[in-house]
Design a protein around this motif. Structure first.
Motif, mmCIF file in Angstrom:
data_model
loop_
_atom_site.group_PDB
_atom_site.id
_atom_site.type_symbol
_atom_site.label_atom_id
_atom_site.label_comp_id
_atom_site.label_asym_id
_atom_site.label_seq_id
_atom_site.Cartn_x
_atom_site.Cartn_y
_atom_site.Cartn_z
ATOM 1 N N GLY A 213 -50.116 -27.565 24.067
ATOM 2 C CA GLY A 213 -50.993 -26.761 23.218
ATOM 3 C C GLY A 213 -51.120 -27.465 21.888
ATOM 4 O O GLY A 213 -50.122 -27.633 21.183
ATOM 5 N N TYR A 214 -52.324 -27.896 21.569
ATOM 6 C CA TYR A 214 -52.512 -28.624 20.300
ATOM 7 C C TYR A 214 -53.200 -27.711 19.274
ATOM 8 O O TYR A 214 -54.363 -27.353 19.427
ATOM 9 C CB TYR A 214 -53.341 -29.895 20.533
ATOM 10 N N GLU A 215 -52.467 -27.388 18.239
ATOM 11 C CA GLU A 215 -52.968 -26.487 17.206
ATOM 12 C C GLU A 215 -53.767 -27.279 16.162
ATOM 13 O O GLU A 215 -53.335 -27.472 15.029
ATOM 14 C CB GLU A 215 -51.815 -25.692 16.579
ATOM 15 N N ALA A 216 -54.979 -27.685 16.564
ATOM 16 C CA ALA A 216 -55.804 -28.540 15.704
ATOM 17 C C ALA A 216 -56.079 -27.898 14.339
ATOM 18 O O ALA A 216 -56.148 -28.593 13.321
ATOM 19 C CB ALA A 216 -57.125 -28.837 16.406
ATOM 20 N N HIS A 217 -56.212 -26.573 14.317
ATOM 21 C CA HIS A 217 -56.556 -25.895 13.054
ATOM 22 C C HIS A 217 -55.359 -25.831 12.103
ATOM 23 O O HIS A 217 -55.507 -25.454 10.944
ATOM 24 C CB HIS A 217 -57.078 -24.487 13.343
ATOM 25 N N ILE A 218 -54.183 -26.180 12.603
ATOM 26 C CA ILE A 218 -52.999 -26.240 11.729
ATOM 27 C C ILE A 218 -52.685 -27.713 11.423
ATOM 28 O O ILE A 218 -52.598 -28.118 10.273
ATOM 29 C CB ILE A 218 -51.780 -25.566 12.407
ATOM 30 N N ALA A 219 -52.577 -28.503 12.497
ATOM 31 C CA ALA A 219 -52.162 -29.902 12.331
ATOM 32 C C ALA A 219 -53.256 -30.776 11.729
ATOM 33 O O ALA A 219 -52.974 -31.712 10.984
ATOM 34 C CB ALA A 219 -51.759 -30.472 13.688
ATOM 35 N N LEU B 282 -48.755 -18.059 17.248
ATOM 36 C CA LEU B 282 -48.682 -19.059 18.320
ATOM 37 C C LEU B 282 -47.250 -19.220 18.842
ATOM 38 O O LEU B 282 -47.030 -19.338 20.042
ATOM 39 C CB LEU B 282 -49.235 -20.398 17.815
ATOM 40 N N ALA B 283 -46.285 -19.216 17.928
ATOM 41 C CA ALA B 283 -44.885 -19.408 18.348
ATOM 42 C C ALA B 283 -44.505 -18.345 19.375
ATOM 43 O O ALA B 283 -43.890 -18.631 20.407
ATOM 44 C CB ALA B 283 -43.963 -19.360 17.141
ATOM 45 N N GLU B 284 -44.900 -17.121 19.082
ATOM 46 C CA GLU B 284 -44.568 -16.022 19.992
ATOM 47 C C GLU B 284 -45.300 -16.167 21.326
ATOM 48 O O GLU B 284 -44.702 -16.040 22.394
ATOM 49 C CB GLU B 284 -45.008 -14.718 19.334
ATOM 50 N N ARG B 285 -46.580 -16.461 21.229
ATOM 51 C CA ARG B 285 -47.401 -16.545 22.454
ATOM 52 C C ARG B 285 -46.985 -17.746 23.290
ATOM 53 O O ARG B 285 -46.876 -17.674 24.511
ATOM 54 C CB ARG B 285 -48.892 -16.621 22.061
ATOM 55 N N ARG B 286 -46.703 -18.879 22.612
ATOM 56 C CA ARG B 286 -46.333 -20.078 23.373
ATOM 57 C C ARG B 286 -45.012 -19.852 24.124
ATOM 58 O O ARG B 286 -44.853 -20.256 25.267
ATOM 59 C CB ARG B 286 -46.234 -21.297 22.446
ATOM 60 N N ALA B 287 -44.083 -19.167 23.471
ATOM 61 C CA ALA B 287 -42.795 -18.890 24.134
ATOM 62 C C ALA B 287 -43.029 -18.038 25.379
ATOM 63 O O ALA B 287 -42.438 -18.290 26.444
ATOM 64 C CB ALA B 287 -41.857 -18.180 23.159
ATOM 65 N N THR C 134 -54.644 -22.634 21.562
ATOM 66 C CA THR C 134 -53.742 -22.289 20.457
ATOM 67 C C THR C 134 -54.444 -21.509 19.356
ATOM 68 O O THR C 134 -53.853 -21.213 18.318
ATOM 69 C CB THR C 134 -53.169 -23.573 19.818
ATOM 70 N N GLY C 135 -55.725 -21.221 19.561
ATOM 71 C CA GLY C 135 -56.535 -20.624 18.491
ATOM 72 C C GLY C 135 -55.975 -19.319 17.947
ATOM 73 O O GLY C 135 -55.227 -18.600 18.626
ATOM 74 N N TRP C 136 -56.363 -19.044 16.725
ATOM 75 C CA TRP C 136 -55.924 -17.802 16.061
ATOM 76 C C TRP C 136 -57.111 -16.854 16.044
ATOM 77 O O TRP C 136 -58.175 -17.207 15.523
ATOM 78 C CB TRP C 136 -55.465 -18.144 14.638
ATOM 79 N N TRP C 137 -56.934 -15.682 16.607
ATOM 80 C CA TRP C 137 -58.031 -14.723 16.742
ATOM 81 C C TRP C 137 -57.696 -13.423 16.012
ATOM 82 O O TRP C 137 -57.380 -12.407 16.658
ATOM 83 C CB TRP C 137 -58.293 -14.415 18.225
ATOM 84 N N PRO C 138 -57.776 -13.417 14.699
ATOM 85 C CA PRO C 138 -57.441 -12.182 13.975
ATOM 86 C C PRO C 138 -58.576 -11.160 14.048
ATOM 87 O O PRO C 138 -59.642 -11.464 14.591
ATOM 88 C CB PRO C 138 -57.245 -12.675 12.543
ATOM 89 N N PHE C 139 -58.348 -9.993 13.447
ATOM 90 C CA PHE C 139 -59.339 -8.895 13.397
ATOM 91 C C PHE C 139 -59.822 -8.552 14.812
ATOM 92 O O PHE C 139 -61.027 -8.481 15.075
ATOM 93 C CB PHE C 139 -60.525 -9.242 12.487
ATOM 94 N N LYS D 114 -52.789 -20.905 8.255
ATOM 95 C CA LYS D 114 -51.844 -21.713 9.035
ATOM 96 C C LYS D 114 -50.552 -20.945 9.300
ATOM 97 O O LYS D 114 -50.017 -20.965 10.407
ATOM 98 C CB LYS D 114 -51.517 -23.016 8.296
ATOM 99 N N ARG D 115 -50.049 -20.271 8.261
ATOM 100 C CA ARG D 115 -48.785 -19.525 8.421
ATOM 101 C C ARG D 115 -48.931 -18.425 9.459
ATOM 102 O O ARG D 115 -48.119 -18.282 10.360
ATOM 103 C CB ARG D 115 -48.360 -18.914 7.085
ATOM 104 N N ARG D 116 -50.008 -17.661 9.320
ATOM 105 C CA ARG D 116 -50.224 -16.540 10.245
ATOM 106 C C ARG D 116 -50.408 -17.060 11.677
ATOM 107 O O ARG D 116 -49.866 -16.521 12.623
ATOM 108 C CB ARG D 116 -51.475 -15.745 9.850
ATOM 109 N N SER D 117 -51.234 -18.085 11.798
ATOM 110 C CA SER D 117 -51.530 -18.607 13.125
ATOM 111 C C SER D 117 -50.269 -19.197 13.765
ATOM 112 O O SER D 117 -50.011 -18.985 14.955
ATOM 113 C CB SER D 117 -52.626 -19.679 13.026
ATOM 114 N N ALA D 118 -49.475 -19.915 12.974
ATOM 115 C CA ALA D 118 -48.259 -20.534 13.524
ATOM 116 C C ALA D 118 -47.303 -19.458 14.035
ATOM 117 O O ALA D 118 -46.660 -19.621 15.083
ATOM 118 C CB ALA D 118 -47.582 -21.400 12.472
ATOM 119 N N ALA D 119 -47.217 -18.338 13.311
ATOM 120 C CA ALA D 119 -46.312 -17.260 13.731
ATOM 121 C C ALA D 119 -46.816 -16.649 15.043
ATOM 122 O O ALA D 119 -46.033 -16.418 15.977
ATOM 123 C CB ALA D 119 -46.228 -16.192 12.643
#
Ligand SMILES: Cc1ncc(COP(=O)(O)O)c(C=O)c1O
Length: 409
Positions: free
Chosen positions: A201-207, A234-239, A157-162, A227-232
């Motif tokens: 998928g456990y979003e540890a960095h958010i939850a 993740l929602a798309e990718r998880r779907a 579930t990690g967020w990988w920006p840049f 958290k906001r950016r990552s959740a957005a």
């Protein structure tokens, strides 16, 4: 421990108890001891159900580690099934009648895998996998089971920006993309010994990350933004991942979230259930979230055994740090009476914990100090039993996992 009157919707949150109140209740009990305030725990359960807004909540057993409390929680509408943390534990719980078990962490326990293959049951615990290696390992250890072994595919579930130059998130699964998840799903369904039962998928960095750090407003702001950016994302990718996997198998369970993200994870349409555990006990780390507040429910009492000087009272033991990146936030903290803190030099000690602060001067030998743990279930590794408090009485004393002779992790 009837759960019926427990989660009346709309009831106000439980209040925190006063020191004098606990002292009166526990006058006849010698410290050390641990307790759970049921009024607070059920109030927290209501809070979780409110944030889940109808999504079923799977209960993280590691954050409770007490069989009778887990059973009572599962009697409550809105909570269903356990997220377990070792296979031995899952088999033990299964033997005690818990039958909706999702083991959230991959196992390398060959003995337990062989046992899993032998048990006669409609709904054996579901195992976590994220690679072909996991499937091979399970197959080698379990041998030819009578029926397929149910597995859950874990998504990173990690967020990988840049462009991936920064990677935020727990180092768990290598599966990130719909294509990767679908390939493993194909591999699972191609093996007759397996059934693909779930996706997690456990979003540890958010939850699991508090976004209201003490005295650090800027950091809090950045965490909330992350958290906001990552959740957005993740929602798309998880779907997309769920869609890709369901082209291969009809995976009924899509699990996500934790106490800190119940209210955001449940908004994703593909999520069939969220997980929560820590929220019941409301340990210290969960004081620092912007979106919700819980009532401290679990605590432990240590006796004052020394007065080294006027401003210091020294407690027996009490050094129960929590797991995770070692830092001050992992230490327990004196809770009641108010006005105490750990001595910065000694922290919480193996055999003694000095406490300082305004209230220290009035403490005498034999008085008790109530402390809170930084995390939830780990407290139960230190105590064989939990006193259960409700209203103005101690209503029960129940064994923890440890009290039942179990040492999990
Ligand atoms: C897989 C998984 N799901 C959910 C959770 C959330 O648990 P809790 O609600 O106790 O924070 C955890 C906690 O570590 C976890 O590992």
């Amino acid at each position: 421990m009837a759960a019926t009157d427990v989660v009346r919707p709309g009831a106000p949150p439980a209040r925190e108890r006063a020191y004098e109140e606990l002292e009166q209740l526990f006058a006849g009990v010698d410290a050390p001891f641990a307790l759970v305030d049921l009024d607070a725990m059920w109030s927290n359960a209501r809070e979780l159900l409110g944030r889940a807004a109808g999504r079923p909540i799977r209960v993280a057993s590691k954050s409770v580690r007490c069989r009778s409390l887990l059973a009572a929680i599962l009697e409550t509408p809105g909570f269903h099934g356990l997220m377990t943390f070792t296979l031995q534990e899952s088999l033990w719980l299964h033997g005690h009648g818990f039958d909706d078990l999702l083991l959230a962490y991959p196992t390398a326990d060959r003995t337990a895998l062989a046992e899993l293959a032998r048990i006669e049951t409609e709904r054996p615990p579901i195992l976590m996998v994220d690679s072909v290696d996991h499937l091979d390992y399970i197959q080698a250890a379990a041998g030819a089971a009578g029926r397929p072994i149910r597995v859950c595919l874990e998504l990173d579930t990690g967020w990988w920006p840049f462009g991936g130059r920064l990677k935020v998130g727990a180092k768990r699964s290598p599966l990130r993309t719909p294509g990767q998840a679908q390939a493993l799903a194909h591999e699972i369904v191609s093996r007759p010994g397996f059934e693909l039962a779930a996706l997690m998928g456990y979003e540890a960095h958010i939850a699991g990350v508090g976004d209201r750090p003490l005295d650090r407003r800027l950091q809090g702001h950045l965490i909330r933004l992350m958290k906001r950016r990552s959740a957005a994302e993740l929602a798309e990718r998880r779907a997309a991942v769920v869609d890709a996997v369901r082209q291969v198998a009809p995976v009924p369970i899509v699990n996500g979230g934790g106490t800190g993200s119940v209210h955001t994870t449940r908004r994703e349409a593909v999520i069939t259930e969220v997980t929560a555990g820590s929220g019941f006990f409301a340990p210290l780390l969960f004081d620092r979230y912007a979106d919700f507040s819980l009532t401290p429910a679990a605590m432990f009492a240590m006796p004052v055994v020394r007065r080294p000087s006027g401003g210091v009272a020294t407690l027996l033991g009490g050094g129960y740090p929590a797991s995770g990146g070692a830092g001050r936030d992992r230490l327990p903290a004196p809770y009641l009476p108010r006005g105490l803190r750990l001595d910065p030099q000694e922290g919480g000690g193996e055999v003694q914990t000095p406490v300082i602060g305004a209230a220290a001067a009035s403490l005498r030998i034999g008085d008790r100090v109530y402390l809170r743990h930084a995390k939830a279930g780990e407290l139960c590794e230190r105590f064989k039993a939990l006193y259960l408090v409700r209203g103005g009485e101690i209503v029960d004393e129940v064994p923890t996992y440890r009290g039942e002779g179990r040492t999990e992790l």
